[in-house]
Design an enzyme around this catalytic site. Structure first.
Site, mmCIF file in Angstrom:
data_model
loop_
_atom_site.group_PDB
_atom_site.id
_atom_site.type_symbol
_atom_site.label_atom_id
_atom_site.label_comp_id
_atom_site.label_asym_id
_atom_site.label_seq_id
_atom_site.Cartn_x
_atom_site.Cartn_y
_atom_site.Cartn_z
ATOM 1 N N GLY A 94 8.684 8.329 5.133
ATOM 2 C CA GLY A 94 9.466 7.450 6.008
ATOM 3 C C GLY A 94 9.345 7.726 7.493
ATOM 4 O O GLY A 94 10.198 7.281 8.261
ATOM 5 N N ASN A 99 7.183 6.460 9.552
ATOM 6 C CA ASN A 99 6.998 5.157 10.217
ATOM 7 C C ASN A 99 8.294 4.358 10.216
ATOM 8 O O ASN A 99 8.649 3.748 11.231
ATOM 9 C CB ASN A 99 5.875 4.369 9.539
ATOM 10 N N ASN A 125 1.657 -4.917 7.374
ATOM 11 C CA ASN A 125 1.417 -3.601 6.774
ATOM 12 C C ASN A 125 0.664 -2.719 7.752
ATOM 13 O O ASN A 125 -0.072 -3.216 8.613
ATOM 14 C CB ASN A 125 0.573 -3.760 5.503
ATOM 15 N N HIS A 167 -2.129 0.421 7.617
ATOM 16 C CA HIS A 167 -3.023 1.171 6.742
ATOM 17 C C HIS A 167 -3.680 2.290 7.561
ATOM 18 O O HIS A 167 -4.139 2.044 8.679
ATOM 19 C CB HIS A 167 -4.101 0.242 6.164
ATOM 20 N N ASP A 194 -4.589 -4.573 1.140
ATOM 21 C CA ASP A 194 -5.309 -4.232 2.386
ATOM 22 C C ASP A 194 -6.323 -5.276 2.818
ATOM 23 O O ASP A 194 -7.354 -4.922 3.404
ATOM 24 C CB ASP A 194 -6.026 -2.875 2.229
ATOM 25 N N GLU A 223 -0.081 6.108 14.562
ATOM 26 C CA GLU A 223 0.961 5.270 13.953
ATOM 27 C C GLU A 223 2.239 5.303 14.785
ATOM 28 O O GLU A 223 2.855 4.258 15.034
ATOM 29 C CB GLU A 223 1.230 5.731 12.513
HETATM 30 C C1 GAR Z 1 1.269 6.233 6.504
HETATM 31 O O1 GAR Z 1 0.189 7.011 6.980
HETATM 32 C C2 GAR Z 1 0.797 4.838 6.180
HETATM 33 O O2 GAR Z 1 -0.212 4.369 7.031
HETATM 34 C C3 GAR Z 1 0.281 5.027 4.788
HETATM 35 O O3 GAR Z 1 1.194 5.887 4.156
HETATM 36 C C4 GAR Z 1 1.741 6.747 5.150
HETATM 37 C C5 GAR Z 1 3.252 6.707 5.019
HETATM 38 O O4 GAR Z 1 3.859 7.698 5.807
HETATM 39 N N1 GAR Z 1 0.164 3.775 4.100
HETATM 40 C C6 GAR Z 1 -0.781 3.532 3.189
HETATM 41 O O5 GAR Z 1 -1.599 4.355 2.850
HETATM 42 C C7 GAR Z 1 -0.738 2.122 2.600
HETATM 43 N N2 GAR Z 1 -1.947 1.844 1.874
HETATM 44 P P1 GAR Z 1 5.418 7.615 6.088
HETATM 45 O O6 GAR Z 1 6.128 7.415 4.761
HETATM 46 O O7 GAR Z 1 5.766 8.933 6.711
HETATM 47 O O8 GAR Z 1 5.645 6.464 7.028
#
Ligand code: GAR
Length: 190
Positions: free
Chosen positions: A12, A14, A103, A105, A146, A175
């Protein structure tokens, strides 16, 4: 004031960054709902700490239009943000929120995308391929993993001795720097 619903499955970071960016009320939108599909995910505790409702739903519940649509209506969701959400978004939701699901990625799509390509799996593949750069892709969500239209990409250089953890850290910086701002610029600026 518009409303943002975040869908998340994991730690979480992001989601927290987006909530902090928007929930001071100065960007014309607020996150008022987090939907999580995994009991015990870090995002649940983060949402609680930040005072945002977080509802844990099973995959079956998320795929049930009679559950998810009334919930999104109850919170008047204008935009859905996937922030580390690992399930495929059901087609009825894509139709209902056409061009209103976004989204992030952790790679430069179309490379290193698709089913099973998430989180550290992506970084492992990037390191194994000895890529000289990687990055993030922020994109609209369609009915496949994606593959919706790209809104924004940012790149970062890699060195031959970067580990999976190094790549993950570099992606995290990108991010944190870009995702909330790109959401604002794309959906709420005017
Ligand atoms: C992030 O790096 C996001 O880009 C990735 O999962 C992570 C979540 O981190 N998403 C994917 O791989 C989607 N295919 P978070 O839970 O700390 O935000």
């Amino acid at each position: 004031m518009k409303n943002i619903a975040i869908f998340a499955s994991g730690n979480g970071t992001n989601a927290e960054n987006i909530i902090q960016f928007f929930n001071d009320g100065s960007h014309g939108a607020k996150v008022n709902l987090v939907i999580c599909n995994r009991e015990g995910a870090g995002v649940i505790e983060r949402a609680a700490r930040l005072g945002v409702d977080c509802i844990v739903l099973s995959k079956a519940q998320i795929n049930d239009p009679n559950i998810i649509l009334p919930l999104l209506d109850k919170y008047n969701a204008d935009l859905i943000v996937l922030a580390g959400f690992l399930l495929l978004v059901p087609g009825f939701l894509v139709d209902r929120y056409e061009n209103r699901i976004v989204n992030i990625h952790p790679a430069l799509l179309p490379n290193y995308g698709g089913k099973g390509m998430y989180g550290h799996h992506v970084h492992e593949a990037v390191v194994a391929a000895r890529e000289k750069e990687t990055g993030i892709t922020i994109h609209y969500v369609n009915g496949q993993y994606d593959s919706g239209d790209t809104i924004f990409q940012a790149k970062v250089a890699l060195t031959p001795d970067d580990t999976v953890e190094d790549v993950e850290a570099k992606i995290h910086v990108l991010e944190q720097a870009h995702f909330p701002q790109v959401i604002f610029d794309t959906f709420f600026k005017d």
